[in-house]
Write a protein that holds these residues in place. Structure first.
Motif, PDB file in Angstrom:
ATOM      1  N   LEU A 290       2.100 -16.064   3.640  1.00 12.25           N
ATOM      2  CA  LEU A 290       1.218 -17.003   2.930  1.00 12.25           C
ATOM      3  C   LEU A 290       2.071 -17.922   2.058  1.00 12.25           C
ATOM      4  CD1 LEU A 290      -1.701 -14.673   1.719  1.00 12.25           C
ATOM      5  CD2 LEU A 290      -1.540 -15.963   3.841  1.00 12.25           C
ATOM      6  N   THR A 291       1.481 -19.068   1.682  1.00 16.00           N
ATOM      7  CA  THR A 291       2.240 -20.033   0.876  1.00 16.00           C
ATOM      8  C   THR A 291       1.822 -19.921  -0.582  1.00 16.00           C
ATOM      9  OG1 THR A 291       1.872 -21.439   2.768  1.00 16.00           O
ATOM     10  CG2 THR A 291       2.950 -22.476   0.886  1.00 16.00           C
ATOM     11  N   LEU A 292       2.816 -19.970  -1.458  1.00 13.87           N
ATOM     12  CA  LEU A 292       2.534 -19.872  -2.900  1.00 13.87           C
ATOM     13  C   LEU A 292       1.851 -21.155  -3.393  1.00 13.87           C
ATOM     14  CD1 LEU A 292       3.015 -17.952  -5.318  1.00 13.87           C
ATOM     15  CD2 LEU A 292       5.057 -19.289  -5.818  1.00 13.87           C
ATOM     16  N   ASP A 293       0.764 -20.990  -4.119  1.00 16.61           N
ATOM     17  CA  ASP A 293       0.075 -22.141  -4.713  1.00 16.61           C
ATOM     18  C   ASP A 293      -0.619 -21.676  -5.993  1.00 16.61           C
ATOM     19  OD1 ASP A 293      -2.073 -20.680  -3.826  1.00 16.61           O
ATOM     20  OD2 ASP A 293      -2.377 -21.880  -2.015  1.00 16.61           O
ATOM     21  N   GLN A 294      -1.526 -22.481  -6.520  1.00 14.19           N
ATOM     22  CA  GLN A 294      -2.180 -22.159  -7.793  1.00 14.19           C
ATOM     23  C   GLN A 294      -3.427 -21.284  -7.626  1.00 14.19           C
ATOM     24  OE1 GLN A 294      -1.115 -23.244 -10.885  1.00 14.19           O
ATOM     25  NE2 GLN A 294       0.697 -23.873  -9.733  1.00 14.19           N
ATOM     26  N   LYS A 295      -3.791 -20.973  -6.382  1.00 13.97           N
ATOM     27  CA  LYS A 295      -5.065 -20.261  -6.170  1.00 13.97           C
ATOM     28  C   LYS A 295      -4.978 -18.814  -6.643  1.00 13.97           C
ATOM     29  CE  LYS A 295      -6.285 -22.997  -2.159  1.00 13.97           C
ATOM     30  NZ  LYS A 295      -6.449 -23.072  -0.717  1.00 13.97           N
ATOM     31  N   PRO A 296      -6.040 -18.318  -7.307  1.00 18.77           N
ATOM     32  CA  PRO A 296      -6.023 -16.913  -7.713  1.00 18.77           C
ATOM     33  C   PRO A 296      -6.047 -15.985  -6.503  1.00 18.77           C
ATOM     34  CG  PRO A 296      -8.147 -17.923  -8.238  1.00 18.77           C
ATOM     35  CD  PRO A 296      -7.258 -19.023  -7.747  1.00 18.77           C
ATOM     36  N   LEU A 297      -5.342 -14.865  -6.629  1.00 18.08           N
ATOM     37  CA  LEU A 297      -5.270 -13.900  -5.526  1.00 18.08           C
ATOM     38  C   LEU A 297      -6.148 -12.679  -5.829  1.00 18.08           C
ATOM     39  CD1 LEU A 297      -4.027 -12.675  -2.914  1.00 18.08           C
ATOM     40  CD2 LEU A 297      -2.163 -11.792  -4.345  1.00 18.08           C
ATOM     41  N   VAL A 298      -7.079 -12.410  -4.900  1.00 18.18           N
ATOM     42  CA  VAL A 298      -7.928 -11.214  -4.993  1.00 18.18           C
ATOM     43  C   VAL A 298      -7.419 -10.213  -3.961  1.00 18.18           C
ATOM     44  CG1 VAL A 298     -10.307 -10.340  -4.915  1.00 18.18           C
ATOM     45  CG2 VAL A 298      -9.882 -12.751  -5.491  1.00 18.18           C
ATOM     46  N   THR A 299      -7.430  -8.910  -4.320  1.00 19.72           N
ATOM     47  CA  THR A 299      -6.998  -7.906  -3.353  1.00 19.72           C
ATOM     48  C   THR A 299      -7.943  -6.712  -3.348  1.00 19.72           C
ATOM     49  OG1 THR A 299      -5.076  -6.672  -2.556  1.00 19.72           O
ATOM     50  CG2 THR A 299      -5.454  -6.593  -4.903  1.00 19.72           C
ATOM     51  N   SER A 300      -7.933  -5.987  -2.230  1.00 19.78           N
ATOM     52  CA  SER A 300      -8.523  -4.640  -2.156  1.00 19.78           C
ATOM     53  C   SER A 300      -7.486  -3.757  -1.484  1.00 19.78           C
ATOM     54  CB  SER A 300      -9.792  -4.611  -1.299  1.00 19.78           C
ATOM     55  OG  SER A 300     -10.871  -5.165  -1.982  1.00 19.78           O
ATOM     56  N   ILE A 301      -7.226  -2.605  -2.101  1.00 18.37           N
ATOM     57  CA  ILE A 301      -6.289  -1.635  -1.526  1.00 18.37           C
ATOM     58  C   ILE A 301      -7.095  -0.359  -1.377  1.00 18.37           C
ATOM     59  CG2 ILE A 301      -4.152  -0.329  -1.914  1.00 18.37           C
ATOM     60  CD1 ILE A 301      -3.373  -2.615  -3.913  1.00 18.37           C
ATOM     61  N   THR A 302      -7.389   0.027  -0.144  1.00 24.32           N
ATOM     62  CA  THR A 302      -8.390   1.086  -0.005  1.00 24.32           C
ATOM     63  C   THR A 302      -8.350   1.799   1.328  1.00 24.32           C
ATOM     64  OG1 THR A 302     -10.764   1.507  -0.206  1.00 24.32           O
ATOM     65  CG2 THR A 302     -10.147  -0.550   0.871  1.00 24.32           C
ATOM     66  N   ARG A 303      -8.862   3.033   1.313  1.00 18.43           N
ATOM     67  CA  ARG A 303      -9.258   3.652   2.572  1.00 18.43           C
ATOM     68  C   ARG A 303     -10.503   2.899   2.992  1.00 18.43           C
ATOM     69  NH1 ARG A 303     -11.970   8.318   2.205  1.00 18.43           N
ATOM     70  NH2 ARG A 303     -12.134   8.317  -0.049  1.00 18.43           N
TER      71      ARG A 303
END
Ligand code: ADP
Length: 481
Positions: A290-303
């Motif tokens: 992915l390219t670095l920009d100003q957009k906030p990053l949301v994640t889920s780390i899960t089973r």
């Protein structure tokens, strides 16, 4: 005090989920508070190669009789990071624990773990005199039936419910194999509930025969007493509610510490959190294209299990993109249906610049994501405690969660708390997910100071094991007085 945990898991050398983390964290903290703790568990195949020290045979031919046949066992002692271990190996008999897998299938696991309970209880009665036996989840529940059958009142028994939906359903003959009267427990415990009329529910027995019951968050302790989350045992739990306590798990702060975490690209503290997030984000984007920009990053780390609200996570991805954010999903599953819906979504977003999926379990990537993401989405349908949201808070990643179980006890919404650290919603549907994402994005973009305050409150929360360990010690003390 002298405490023996009887368990099927201990992190990190024999771990499937949060149960293993809890046993390790609680044992370590209780020892640090000056008490004697031993962890008794099966000697799974290859376990000795995973950091165990001072492995030696304590008892060479420990005999256990199963259906008039003698099975010989070796009892080993060992140590892991200063925690004493007691390990059961079957020397001549069924090869229940030769493989490195902790759980097989329900049918096989009944016999495997009933045998483990019988052998361990035999050894403990013969060779050890702990004040407390601390049991964990259905595989160790039969220890309380064995103690009841022998009419013993010592050691005192504490049983921790890590996940109430696994109950240990077996047949009377399973109990009879280890010398318990199956019919007796069937009649005593199960006829009142038509769903279990020909089976035994091991959790029912342990709820009745243990001296104290605990579960891993105060809210989950209340929820399992309701019909909705009581899995058929809510009325029994309501009857026994005086001995039920909800104690929030801690996290291992030696391991999960953004100041020292060797798996991060850049270590950081509260003062350097924005720099830390940027550098870890950069590393994750490099790894996932992915390219670095100003957009906030949301994640889920899960089973990716139904319990975790998979459909809601998938909706959260679409909604994040609509709001102009990026989403990375790190998910593991072996469920073919879930794999199919995830793959469908991945195809739909093929080559999209703002989204990345990683299927499987990846410890390193999880650390980088906790370090680099701005928000952590966890819309669980139910959640006994949940570690991921606590790790996220500690790494300055704002949790967006459904207010259930341990999530409700650890994440405090911006709109209704004096010390807010995240965003919560109540009803598990797309509207709920959209509402937390909308509010979080608006705060992130428009209220920098408020956002920084959320980060700071999260990073300063006390998630050490010391506080829960003291609460467990109070319970141990109370039932032995
Ligand atoms: P549960 O035990 O129900 O799966 P918890 O939130 O209590 O959920 O604990 C999950 C733990 O497992 C966290 O430490 C989380 O970071 C980790 N985890 C879950 N899925 C993955 C994955 N796919 N890759 C790496 N770590 C994962």
């Amino acid at each position: 005090m002298d405490i023996v945990h009887i368990t099927t898991e201990c992190a990190p050398f024999a771990k499937v989920g949060g149960l293993g983390d809890m046993v390790y964290g609680l044992a370590k903290a209780t020892i640090q508070l000056g008490h004697k703790v031993t962890i008794a568990m099966p000697k799974y195949g290859g376990i000795e190669k995973r950091g165990l020290k001072n492995l030696s045979v304590l008892h060479k031919n420990f005999a256990v009789t199963i259906q008039n046949k003698q099975i010989l066992n070796r009892i080993w002692s060992a140590e892991f990071e200063g925690i004493p271990l007691l390990l059961l190996e079957i020397d001549r008999g069924p090869n229940y624990f030769q493989s490195s897998a902790i759980y097989y299938s329900n049918e096989l696991d009944n016999d495997r773990f009933l045998y483990f309970c019988k052998a361990m209880m035999g050894y403990i009665y013969q060779e050890k005199t702990p004040e407390i036996l601390h049991l964990h989840d259905w595989p160790t529940a039969a220890c309380s039936l064995i103690q009841h059958e022998l009419q013993k009142t010592f050691p005192k028994i504490v049983f921790t419910i890590h996940n109430f939906s696994y109950q240990g359903i077996c047949a009377p003959f399973n109990l009879e194999r280890i010398g318990l009267n199956g019919e007796k427990y069937l009649i005593a415990e199960d006829l009142e509930d038509s769903r279990y009329s020909s089976n035994i529910n091991l959790l029912k027995g342990v709820i009745k025969y243990s001296n104290a019951l605990t579960t891993v968050s105060p809210t989950y302790a209340a929820e399992i007493q309701t019909e909705e989350l009581g899995c058929g045992l809510d009325s029994l739990l309501r009857k026994e509610h005086k001995k039920l306590f909800g104690i929030l798990n801690g996290i291992d702060l030696d391991y999960w510490n953004p100041k020292t975490d060797p798996l991060l690209a850049y270590q950081y503290d509260e003062k350097t959190v924005s720099e830390g997030k940027l550098k870890n984000k950069q590393k994750v984007y490099e790894l996932l294209g992915l390219t670095l920009d100003q957009k906030p990053l949301v994640t889920s780390i899960t089973r990716l299990a139904a319990q975790k609200g998979v459909d809601l996570i998938l909706f959260g991805i679409t909604h994040t993109l609509k709001l102009g954010g990026k989403f990375i999903l790190l998910g593991s599953t072996s469920d073919p249906e879930l794999i199919e819906s995830c793959e469908k979504l991945q195809k739909q977003y093929k080559d999209h610049p703002d989204i990345a999926f990683y299927w499987g379990y990846d410890e390193q990537l999880s650390h980088l994501l906790y370090g680099g993401a701005d928000m952590f989405l966890m819309p669980s349908i139910f959640e006994p405690c949940g570690l991921a949201q606590m790790i996220a808070l500690h790494y300055g990643t704002i949790p967006l969660v459904r207010a259930t179980g341990g999530l409700k006890d650890t994440v405090h919404d911006l709109e209704n708390s004096d010390l807010p650290n995240g965003f919560t919603f109540r009803v598990p549907d797309n509207r709920g997910v959209a509402s937390v994402l909308d509010r979080a994005f608006a705060t992130y973009h428009e209220q920098k100071e408020v956002w920084e305050n959320l980060i700071s409150n999260g990073m300063n929360s006390d998630f050490s094991w010391k506080t829960p360990a003291k609460k467990y010690l109070e319970i141990y003390q109370k039932i032995t007085d």
